[in-house]
Design an enzyme around this catalytic site. Sequence first.
Site, PDB file in Angstrom:
ATOM      1  N   ASP A  45      -6.593 -16.462  -7.132  1.00 11.27           N
ATOM      2  CA  ASP A  45      -5.460 -16.729  -6.257  1.00 11.27           C
ATOM      3  C   ASP A  45      -4.910 -18.123  -6.538  1.00 11.27           C
ATOM      4  O   ASP A  45      -5.551 -18.946  -7.195  1.00 11.27           O
ATOM      5  CB  ASP A  45      -5.905 -16.655  -4.794  1.00 11.27           C
ATOM      6  CG  ASP A  45      -5.880 -15.223  -4.285  1.00 11.27           C
ATOM      7  OD1 ASP A  45      -5.358 -14.343  -4.989  1.00 11.27           O
ATOM      8  OD2 ASP A  45      -6.392 -14.996  -3.169  1.00 11.27           O
ATOM      9  N   LYS A  54      -0.721 -15.018  -4.674  1.00  7.02           N
ATOM     10  CA  LYS A  54       0.307 -14.586  -3.726  1.00  7.02           C
ATOM     11  C   LYS A  54       0.476 -15.764  -2.787  1.00  7.02           C
ATOM     12  O   LYS A  54      -0.424 -16.103  -2.048  1.00  7.02           O
ATOM     13  CB  LYS A  54      -0.158 -13.362  -2.926  1.00  7.02           C
ATOM     14  CG  LYS A  54      -0.230 -12.109  -3.734  1.00  7.02           C
ATOM     15  CD  LYS A  54      -0.436 -10.908  -2.833  1.00  7.02           C
ATOM     16  CE  LYS A  54       0.784 -10.602  -2.024  1.00  7.02           C
ATOM     17  NZ  LYS A  54       1.905 -10.082  -2.801  1.00  7.02           N
ATOM     18  N   MET A 110      -2.063 -20.018   7.994  1.00 12.61           N
ATOM     19  CA  MET A 110      -0.695 -19.692   7.554  1.00 12.61           C
ATOM     20  C   MET A 110       0.317 -19.771   8.710  1.00 12.61           C
ATOM     21  O   MET A 110       1.195 -18.923   8.831  1.00 12.61           O
ATOM     22  CB  MET A 110      -0.662 -18.276   6.937  1.00 12.61           C
ATOM     23  CG  MET A 110      -1.478 -18.154   5.675  1.00 12.61           C
ATOM     24  SD  MET A 110      -1.551 -16.477   5.034  1.00 12.61           S
ATOM     25  CE  MET A 110      -2.877 -15.784   5.990  1.00 12.61           C
TER      26      MET A 110
END
Length: 260
Positions: A44, A66, A180
């Site tokens: 990642d 991502k 997030m």
Amino acid sequence: MTDLAFPEFRPGEVWLVGAGPGDPRLLTLMALHALRSGDVIVHDELIDKRVLSLAAPGTAIQGAGKRGGTPSPHQSDINEHLIALAREGRKVVRLKGGDPFVFGRGGEEAQALAHAGIRFRVVPGITSGLAAAALAGIPATTRETNHAVILATGHRALDETSVRDWEAMARTGQPIILYMAMSNLARIAEVFLGAGLAADTPVAIIASATYAEERLLETELGRAAQDARDNGIGAPAIVAVGSVVGVRRHLLHALLQGEA
Ligand SMILES: C[S@@+](CC[C@H](N)C(=O)[O-])C[C@H]1O[C@@H](n2cnc3c(N)ncnc32)[C@H](O)[C@@H]1O
């Protein structure tokens, strides 16, 4: 430690490996074993270069990040790629930040692998929400403050249904650790306040925990989003909300942090 036996990494297997929050010293021994015995690493975006440097010489290293805001492969393409590598007989390390099954799409990848009949192993990692808080002197629980802790992702814009979920979370009165959440922080805080949390509820925002550029901001719910903006603190960050954040001030004078 020398007596420990590790499973053999066989060709055609995929290991979903958690890399922890960043600092390679927080890797598990199993993760290190995987890095040293896989022959391709698909990682990642949020993986520290120091972790990748632990791979055995000759290991193929492929990025498959991502990350919000930048063009990134579709999850289905990543799944297909992992399956194709495994079918070629590679020993595939799928390296993900923190824990692979906490907000990391590891669950989806495991389902795709299982569906394709690819044998896989999960190597848990230290999830960044708990690591960032702990390293900053914020215990996930103490008996005096809480009997539960909520891990939540704030990456989706809040709609009518999710607002009800966020209100319900706030009403538990238990600490909430947000992943997030930076771009939606103002709205999330507003919903928490509307659900009854006090404006002076302690909040800590920890950005890039365990990296050289780590930042920590202690603030309060009523002004957290504004303070983050004023201090230029953005993603990747963990936002801890609730009474456990207040414990930090009683620990700081004795807490060893960083390299010391
Ligand atoms: C896609 S999620 C992956 C979470 C990961 N699976 C885990 O268990 O930590 C990425 C988010 O994790 C958080 N994160 C990951 N590493 C971090 C770090 N070193 N410092 C602060 N937050 C981090 C941020 O909220 C970031 O936006």
